[in-house]
Scaffold this motif. Structure first.
Motif, short mmCIF file in Angstrom:
data_model
loop_
_atom_site.label_atom_id
_atom_site.label_comp_id
_atom_site.label_asym_id
_atom_site.label_seq_id
_atom_site.Cartn_x
_atom_site.Cartn_y
_atom_site.Cartn_z
N SER A 98 5.24 -2.68 -11.39
CA SER A 98 4.62 -3.77 -10.62
C SER A 98 4.11 -3.27 -9.28
CB SER A 98 5.62 -4.92 -10.41
OG SER A 98 6.56 -4.63 -9.39
N VAL A 99 4.76 -2.26 -8.72
CA VAL A 99 4.29 -1.66 -7.47
C VAL A 99 2.89 -1.09 -7.67
CG1 VAL A 99 4.65 0.25 -5.87
CG2 VAL A 99 6.59 -1.16 -6.58
N LEU A 100 2.68 -0.37 -8.76
CA LEU A 100 1.35 0.17 -9.06
C LEU A 100 0.34 -0.96 -9.27
CD1 LEU A 100 3.13 2.76 -9.74
CD2 LEU A 100 1.25 3.38 -11.28
N GLN A 101 0.77 -2.01 -9.95
CA GLN A 101 -0.11 -3.13 -10.25
C GLN A 101 -0.66 -3.74 -8.97
OE1 GLN A 101 -0.87 -4.41 -13.31
NE2 GLN A 101 -1.27 -6.59 -13.09
N PHE A 102 0.22 -4.01 -8.01
CA PHE A 102 -0.21 -4.65 -6.77
C PHE A 102 -0.92 -3.69 -5.83
CE2 PHE A 102 2.54 -7.99 -8.25
CZ PHE A 102 1.91 -9.14 -7.78
N ALA A 103 -0.73 -2.39 -6.04
CA ALA A 103 -1.43 -1.41 -5.22
C ALA A 103 -2.85 -1.15 -5.72
CB ALA A 103 -0.65 -0.10 -5.19
N GLY A 104 -3.22 -1.77 -6.84
CA GLY A 104 -4.58 -1.64 -7.34
C GLY A 104 -4.80 -0.56 -8.37
N TYR A 105 -3.72 0.07 -8.88
CA TYR A 105 -3.87 1.09 -9.91
C TYR A 105 -4.12 0.43 -11.26
CZ TYR A 105 -2.12 4.55 -6.58
OH TYR A 105 -1.97 5.37 -5.50
N GLN A 106 -4.70 1.19 -12.15
CA GLN A 106 -4.99 0.69 -13.49
C GLN A 106 -3.71 0.59 -14.31
OE1 GLN A 106 -8.06 -0.39 -14.61
NE2 GLN A 106 -8.66 -0.07 -12.47
N ARG A 107 -3.66 -0.41 -15.17
CA ARG A 107 -2.51 -0.61 -16.05
C ARG A 107 -2.29 0.64 -16.89
NH1 ARG A 107 2.24 -2.69 -17.48
NH2 ARG A 107 2.36 -3.61 -19.55
N CYS B 174 0.84 -1.20 0.00
CA CYS B 174 0.00 0.00 0.00
C CYS B 174 0.87 1.25 0.00
CB CYS B 174 -0.92 0.00 1.22
SG CYS B 174 -2.01 1.44 1.29
N PRO B 175 0.80 2.09 -1.03
CA PRO B 175 1.73 3.21 -1.16
C PRO B 175 1.52 4.33 -0.15
CG PRO B 175 0.11 3.26 -2.93
CD PRO B 175 -0.08 1.97 -2.22
N THR B 176 0.36 4.40 0.52
CA THR B 176 0.11 5.50 1.44
C THR B 176 0.52 5.20 2.89
OG1 THR B 176 -2.19 4.76 1.71
CG2 THR B 176 -1.77 6.45 0.06
N ILE B 177 1.09 4.03 3.14
CA ILE B 177 1.57 3.69 4.48
C ILE B 177 2.81 4.51 4.81
CG2 ILE B 177 2.64 1.86 5.85
CD1 ILE B 177 0.84 -0.13 4.47
N GLY B 178 2.90 5.02 6.04
CA GLY B 178 4.06 5.78 6.47
C GLY B 178 5.25 4.87 6.73
N ILE B 179 6.42 5.33 6.35
CA ILE B 179 7.65 4.56 6.52
C ILE B 179 7.94 4.28 8.00
CG2 ILE B 179 10.17 4.78 6.40
CD1 ILE B 179 9.06 3.83 3.82
N GLY B 180 7.72 5.27 8.86
CA GLY B 180 8.11 5.14 10.26
C GLY B 180 7.55 3.91 10.95
N GLY B 181 6.23 3.75 10.92
CA GLY B 181 5.60 2.62 11.58
C GLY B 181 5.81 1.31 10.84
N HIS B 182 5.84 1.38 9.53
CA HIS B 182 5.95 0.16 8.72
C HIS B 182 7.29 -0.53 8.96
CE1 HIS B 182 5.11 -2.55 5.41
NE2 HIS B 182 6.27 -2.24 4.85
N VAL B 183 8.36 0.21 8.87
CA VAL B 183 9.69 -0.39 9.04
C VAL B 183 9.90 -0.84 10.48
CG1 VAL B 183 12.17 0.01 8.88
CG2 VAL B 183 10.65 0.93 7.12
N SER B 184 9.47 -0.04 11.44
CA SER B 184 9.72 -0.39 12.84
C SER B 184 8.91 -1.61 13.28
CB SER B 184 9.41 0.79 13.76
OG SER B 184 8.02 1.04 13.85
N GLY B 185 7.85 -1.96 12.52
CA GLY B 185 7.06 -3.14 12.84
C GLY B 185 7.47 -4.38 12.08
#
Length: 549
Positions: A340-349, A174-185
């Motif tokens: 591929s990042v966009l593809q898995f995030a649900g964006y249109q081709r 998910c591209p809108t997740i913040g780096i701070g919490g994501h990496v620390s978890g």
């Protein structure tokens, strides 16, 4: 010189006066005075970083990164103030002033917290919102990057791709997740089988500790550096930036998505997938998403793949290992890693990669509840059939369930290398999500939460045991919570061991060393375990802590 002194006095006095006249009477004046002085000393008006309920922009800033509408109601506890630091000195000032005024602090980077713990509290609190600390510096020659905690995963991916088509980073989808919490978890993503977790690829970090000091890897010491890479950084301080290791990706990767219904053999394929996905080439991630069919009855399973290679190689692997899926050349799409990042995030081709810099979700926010599991032994076929039946029932809510395979690089990293213990012998992790768009008088919330709890209970015999594991980034208050800031280690162990297994004790001891009075407290923060023994004992191999006096 006189003009400079007058300017400094005005920076201190005027913001302080304006905040006093515009703030809520609930905000301790000691906090306002402290923050106004410390922030203004950096030649920035306190008004530019502090927002209280009477400010016109207070609610928009509060709401901006709240993605779960369960925590955006009139009855949801609101912060006394929101601090949006522009530099690290503002973070230091906030920590010091909250300590001095006896206020709890909540640290928010992206707002994707499944239980809202980064922005709500039942006691008076302040939100430290890091979204303005989001600079990213990429060094492809050194294969590294510095990224501030308020940046999103999408922003990081974008700027990596702008610098190099053969570099990436193993973080989430998910591209809108913040780096701070994501990496620390921990940080599970599509490159997990090749490069491990996001936290496994951290080189250095900058953290503001309980004393308001900025520490790097050397000055914080090996224990604290270990703890924040998967143990949840907000228990130990405010991580303001990470230095990460960039990883190599080929110029062309291959993806496919194949959707199957019950009639098309979805359950049979899921059953077989359990025995195969974790054993495939570590350059291949082969995952499953089970979801409601929007506008149609029932559910469907989508088998998706990211392969760090070309179509012909992928077809050969799948034909040898999983011919039942029936993968054809025309099902495969070759693209760059960033596409591929966009593809898995649900964006249109074909959508521009600029889209992943957007800090607003491409889909509308709604209400949701999440839970997680780890699977060590394949779920029996009959149990999968019952699982499918429950999820496709006419009375079932909207669901989104992900089966994410491990193996590969995850098998090579020991459980104690970082706090994230779910490594070897894990076949796959499960993310359960139930979603709804409306909630009249809380009825939908209660109904849907009850439903997902029943599904979770049904899965009990088929998932990890002793204890039943859970993923820190998918936090779940059903597992337990700290009742007060002095919650004991023995009480917290009931939920802490679910996330961290045997690493929980080491985390608690480190917490006791760096924050013994538990300033960085929240409902599932690591409690301090203070060992009254010689430092030599505390620093010993933590597997033998039980032998310490």
């Amino acid at each position: 010189m006189l003009n400079k002194i007058l300017k400094t006095l005005l920076l201190i006095y005027i913001p302080f006066h304006l905040i006093l006249t515009s703030s809520s009477s609930l905000v301790p004046q000691s906090f306002i005075h402290c923050l106004a002085q410390k922030v203004s000393s950096s030649n920035v008006s306190a008004l530019s970083v502090m927002y209280v309920p009477k400010n016109s922009s207070y609610m928009s800033i509060l709401d901006y990164t709240i993605h779960n509408l369960r925590f955006l109601t009139p009855n949801t506890p609101k912060p006394l103030a929101i601090i949006t630091p522009l530099d690290y000195s503002h973070v230091q000032a906030t920590v010091k002033c909250c300590k001095k005024s006896g206020l709890q602090i909540r640290i928010r980077s992206g707002g994707h917290d499944y239980e809202g713990m980064s922005y709500i509290s039942e006691v008076p609190f302040v939100i430290l919102d890091l979204n303005k600390l989001r600079s990213i510096s990429i060094d492809t020659e050194d294969n590294s990057a510095w990224v501030e905690s308020g940046a999103t995963i999408g922003e990081l991916y974008y700027w990596i791709a702008q610098k190099s088509p053969i570099h990436g980073f193993p973080a989430g989808l998910c591209p809108t997740i913040g780096i701070g919490g994501h990496v620390s978890g921990g940080g599970v993503g599509n490159l997990i089988r090749t490069y491990g977790l996001a936290a496994d690829n951290v080189i250095d970090a900058h953290i503001v500790d309980v004393h308001g000091q900025i520490l790097d890897r050397k000055s914080m010491g090996t224990d604290l550096f270990w703890a924040i890479r998967g143990g949840g950084g907000a228990s130990f301080g405010v991580i303001v930036a990470w230095k990460i290791k960039l990883v190599r990706v080929p110029p062309i990767v291959t993806v496919f998505k194949l959707t199957k219904t019950m009639k098309e053999g979805a359950v049979d394929l899921i059953y077989k997938w359990q025995y195969v996905a974790h054993k495939l080439s570590e350059d291949l991630l082969f995952r499953i998403t089970i979801s409601s069919r929007i506008g149609m009855p029932g559910i469907e399973a989508t088998f998706g793949s990211l392969f760090l290679g070309r179509t012909n190689q992928l077809q050969k692997i799948m034909q040898e290992s999983f011919p039942e899926i029936g993968l054809r050349k025309e099902d495969c799409i070759e693209m760059s890693w960033i596409e591929s990042v966009l593809q898995f995030a649900g964006y249109q081709r074909g959508e521009s990669i600029d889209s992943i810099k957007n800090r607003i979700n491409p889909l509308p926010d709604g209400y949701f509840k999440g839970k997680s599991d780890l699977v060590h032994k394949a779920v029996p076929f009959e149990a999968l059939k019952e699982f499918w039946k429950r999820c496709s029932d006419a009375n079932a809510p909207i669901i989104h369930i992900e089966l994410h395979p491990y193996g590969g690089r995850m098998n090579e990293i020991s459980e104690s290398e970082t706090p994230y213990p779910h490594r070897k012998d894990v076949l796959y992790e499960i993310l359960y999500l139930v979603l709804w768009m409306k909630d009249k008088n809380g009825e939908s919330t209660q109904k849907n939460i009850n439903w997902i709890k029943e599904l979770y209970e049904f899965m009990t015999p088929y998932v990890s045991k002793g204890p039943r594991g859970a993923i820190w980034n998918i936090r779940d208050l059903d597992l337990g919570a700290n009742g007060a800031s002095d919650t004991s280690y023995s009480k917290a162990k009931a939920w802490g061991s679910r996330y961290f297994k045997n690493n929980f004790k080491r985390l608690a001891v480190i917490k006791g060393e760096v924050d013994p009075k538990n300033f960085f407290y929240y409902e599932q923060s690591i409690p301090p375990l203070v060992l009254h023994a010689k430092r030599k004992c505390r620093r010993a191999n933590f597997n033998f802590l039980d032998k310490c006096p």
